[in-house]
Design an enzyme around this catalytic site. Structure first.
Site, PDB file in Angstrom:
ATOM      1  N   TYR A 142       0.829  -1.212   0.000  1.00 42.12           N
ATOM      2  CA  TYR A 142       0.000   0.000   0.000  1.00 42.12           C
ATOM      3  C   TYR A 142       0.865   1.264   0.000  1.00 42.12           C
ATOM      4  O   TYR A 142       0.468   2.290  -0.541  1.00 42.12           O
ATOM      5  CB  TYR A 142      -0.891   0.037   1.250  1.00 42.12           C
ATOM      6  CG  TYR A 142      -2.221  -0.643   1.110  1.00 42.12           C
ATOM      7  CD1 TYR A 142      -2.300  -1.990   0.775  1.00 42.12           C
ATOM      8  CD2 TYR A 142      -3.411   0.044   1.346  1.00 42.12           C
ATOM      9  CE1 TYR A 142      -3.526  -2.627   0.677  1.00 42.12           C
ATOM     10  CE2 TYR A 142      -4.641  -0.580   1.253  1.00 42.12           C
ATOM     11  CZ  TYR A 142      -4.686  -1.910   0.912  1.00 42.12           C
ATOM     12  OH  TYR A 142      -5.897  -2.525   0.811  1.00 42.12           O
ATOM     13  N   LYS A 189       2.978 -15.327   2.385  1.00 39.42           N
ATOM     14  CA  LYS A 189       3.240 -16.046   1.135  1.00 39.42           C
ATOM     15  C   LYS A 189       4.754 -16.290   1.104  1.00 39.42           C
ATOM     16  O   LYS A 189       5.475 -15.864   0.193  1.00 39.42           O
ATOM     17  CB  LYS A 189       2.754 -15.185  -0.051  1.00 39.42           C
ATOM     18  CG  LYS A 189       2.755 -15.894  -1.391  1.00 39.42           C
ATOM     19  CD  LYS A 189       1.667 -16.947  -1.544  1.00 39.42           C
ATOM     20  CE  LYS A 189       1.848 -17.712  -2.846  1.00 39.42           C
ATOM     21  NZ  LYS A 189       0.946 -18.867  -2.979  1.00 39.42           N
ATOM     22  N   ASP A 221      -3.068 -18.112   0.199  1.00 39.64           N
ATOM     23  CA  ASP A 221      -4.054 -18.777  -0.666  1.00 39.64           C
ATOM     24  C   ASP A 221      -4.763 -19.892   0.110  1.00 39.64           C
ATOM     25  O   ASP A 221      -5.980 -20.028   0.073  1.00 39.64           O
ATOM     26  CB  ASP A 221      -3.404 -19.299  -1.960  1.00 39.64           C
ATOM     27  CG  ASP A 221      -2.084 -20.023  -1.744  1.00 39.64           C
ATOM     28  OD1 ASP A 221      -1.571 -20.020  -0.609  1.00 39.64           O
ATOM     29  OD2 ASP A 221      -1.558 -20.608  -2.716  1.00 39.64           O
ATOM     30  N   ASP A 245      -6.414  -6.971   4.144  1.00 40.12           N
ATOM     31  CA  ASP A 245      -7.541  -6.300   3.479  1.00 40.12           C
ATOM     32  C   ASP A 245      -8.436  -7.347   2.825  1.00 40.12           C
ATOM     33  O   ASP A 245      -9.658  -7.339   2.986  1.00 40.12           O
ATOM     34  CB  ASP A 245      -6.992  -5.327   2.424  1.00 40.12           C
ATOM     35  CG  ASP A 245      -8.106  -4.624   1.681  1.00 40.12           C
ATOM     36  OD1 ASP A 245      -9.047  -4.162   2.336  1.00 40.12           O
ATOM     37  OD2 ASP A 245      -8.035  -4.552   0.431  1.00 40.12           O
ATOM     38  N   ASP A 249     -12.444  -8.964   4.223  1.00 44.30           N
ATOM     39  CA  ASP A 249     -13.713  -8.942   3.478  1.00 44.30           C
ATOM     40  C   ASP A 249     -14.264 -10.365   3.373  1.00 44.30           C
ATOM     41  O   ASP A 249     -15.468 -10.603   3.508  1.00 44.30           O
ATOM     42  CB  ASP A 249     -13.527  -8.373   2.061  1.00 44.30           C
ATOM     43  CG  ASP A 249     -13.776  -6.870   1.996  1.00 44.30           C
ATOM     44  OD1 ASP A 249     -13.521  -6.191   3.010  1.00 44.30           O
ATOM     45  OD2 ASP A 249     -14.225  -6.373   0.939  1.00 44.30           O
TER      46      ASP A 249
HETATM   47  C1  IPM Z   1     -10.395  -1.156   4.106  1.00 44.13           C
HETATM   48  C2  IPM Z   1     -10.628  -0.515   2.771  1.00 44.13           C
HETATM   49  C3  IPM Z   1      -9.464   0.416   2.454  1.00 44.13           C
HETATM   50  C4  IPM Z   1      -8.217  -0.431   2.384  1.00 44.13           C
HETATM   51  C5  IPM Z   1      -9.650   1.246   1.184  1.00 44.13           C
HETATM   52  C6  IPM Z   1     -10.907   2.080   1.209  1.00 44.13           C
HETATM   53  C7  IPM Z   1      -8.448   2.119   0.907  1.00 44.13           C
HETATM   54  O1  IPM Z   1     -10.809  -1.481   1.784  1.00 44.13           O
HETATM   55  O2  IPM Z   1     -10.264  -0.420   5.111  1.00 44.13           O
HETATM   56  O3  IPM Z   1     -10.356  -2.382   4.165  1.00 44.13           O
HETATM   57  O4  IPM Z   1      -7.912  -1.015   1.333  1.00 44.13           O
HETATM   58  O5  IPM Z   1      -7.508  -0.503   3.387  1.00 44.13           O
HETATM   59 MG    MG Z   2     -10.898  -3.463   2.521  1.00 44.96          MG
END
Ligand code: IPM
Ligand code: MG
Length: 373
Positions: A142, A189, A221, A245, A249
């Site tokens: 990042y 990884k 993975d 990240d 999700d």
């Molecule tokens: C998160 C989001 C952020 C990230 C984005 C909005 C930059 O996806 O907080 O998980 O990738 O960290």
């Molecule tokens: Mg995110």
């Protein structure tokens, strides 16, 4: 006691969900005798519209002089679909994380008993899941050097980590594991990436000072697969920025909605609390966004300030809303409750944690006659 909270509602549904968290904090203030003073500041697309900068200096100042930051959401489709945009809302969030030194992002993932059938995953797979992801937040790909060749045909993003960056989050992850199921899983990884091999070496050394905590390793993975095959095997997952990240999700599927996942970003000084979901622009202004992730972020904020009983009360109020199906339509297709009425119910439950009062006010909300602010 008096606390100053910076409110960075951001874009899309951000303001609506943050409002519900504010109601919850106000109810906590009234019930437990604290004073929360809120100071609003702009970030993201709305800040670009107003000032040209996704993180204006004034916003950063507000954060720095607060006891904690409550963040809503960030992002706008007009930037998502334009790879050539020079200024992007997300830059505001990334800069905020960097400037505040928020190197650890803590994302709890849990399967609520009453929501087990909401997940697309089978009930017997997700039952008993209770993990927390420790995601490194200010390093890695990042923040590494970004390059685009002059002719625009070759691009690269550098993933770089130092020992010191790995050590500080690793200590937090092991300490957290000590208060939980005493297991840390490092997700990396290391079969391919040099930076992952450094993570393994550093984390293995640190593990020696936490002999009561078991350490194991998973390639990312495989971890992505294990998270949905057998999520209850995990306790604390420790990982770098981008892997964290992605798998967080994925983790949200376990709970049944991304609208349930809260997070805390901590570092050297002021901490920030935010839902893991995005700005859901299609839902903005429609009173349909799930406010629970934002309210649970406020609970994490309270715990961070040392207000543990207060945090537990907020969590309990959220659990009660879920139990009683006072939830938005992402959790119950036929729900008649919107963002505001779920927020009102939770705030009211905090203020009247006793069952009877809650039931009466629930009926008020049901008939749209709620007078609870
Ligand atoms: C998160 C989001 C952020 C990230 C984005 C909005 C930059 O996806 O907080 O998980 O990738 O960290
Ligand atoms: Mg995110």
């Amino acid at each position: 006691m008096k606390y100053t909270i910076a409110l960075l509602a951001g874009d899309g549904i951000g303001p609506e969900v943050v409002n519900q968290a504010v109601k919850a904090l106000q109810a906590v203030g009234d019930t437990f005798g604290h004073e929360f003073e809120f100071e609003e500041a702009v970030v993201g697309a709305i800040a670009i519209d107003q000032t040209g900068d996704p993180l204006p200096e004034a916003t950063l100042d507000v954060c720095k002089r607060s006891n904690a930051v409550l963040f809503g959401a960030i992002g706008d489709p007009k930037y998502d679909n334009n790879p050539d945009a020079k200024v992007r809302p997300e830059q505001g969030l990334l800069k905020l994380r960097k400037e505040l030194g928020l190197f650890t992002n803590i994302r709890p993932v849990k399967a609520y008993e009453t929501l087990l059938d909401k997940s697309p995953l089978k009930k017997d797979i997700i039952e008993g899941t209770d993990m927390v992801i420790y995601r490194e937040l200010t390093g890695g790909i990042y923040f590494g050097e970004k390059k685009l060749s002059e002719d625009g045909t070759v691009a690269s993003d550098l993933c770089e980590y130092s020992e010191a960056e790995i050590e500080r989050i690793a200590h937090l992850a092991f300490k957290a594991a000590r208060t939980r199921k005493k297991k840390v899983t490092l997700v990396d990884k290391a079969n391919v990436l040099e930076s992952s091999r450094l993570w393994r070496r550093v984390v293995t050394t640190i593990a020696k000072s936490y002999e009561d905590v078991a350490l194991d390793f998973l390639f990312v993975d495989n971890a992505a697969m294990q998270m949905i095959l057998n999520p209850s095997q995990f306790d604390v997952i420790l990982t770098e920025n981008m892997f964290g990240d992605i798998i967080s999700d994925e983790g949200s599927v376990i709970g049944g909605s991304i609208g349930l996942l809260a997070s805390a970003s901590v570092g050297n000084d002021v901490a920030m609390f935010e839902p893991i979901h995005g700005s859901f622009p299609q839902g903005a202004g429609k009173d349909i966004a799930n406010p629970i992730a934002s309210v649970l972020s406020a609970a994490m904020l309270l715990a961070h300030l040392g207000l543990h009983e207060e945090a537990a009360t907020v969590n309990k109020a959220v659990e009660r809303a879920i139990e009683k199906q006072i939830v938005t339509s992402d959790l119950n297709k036929n729900s008649e409750y919107g963002t505001n009425s779920v927020g009102d119910y939770i705030a009211n439950t905090i203020a009247n944690i006793d069952e009877e009062t809650t039931r009466i006010n629930h009926e008020n909300i049901n008939f749209g006659r709620s007078t609870i602010i």
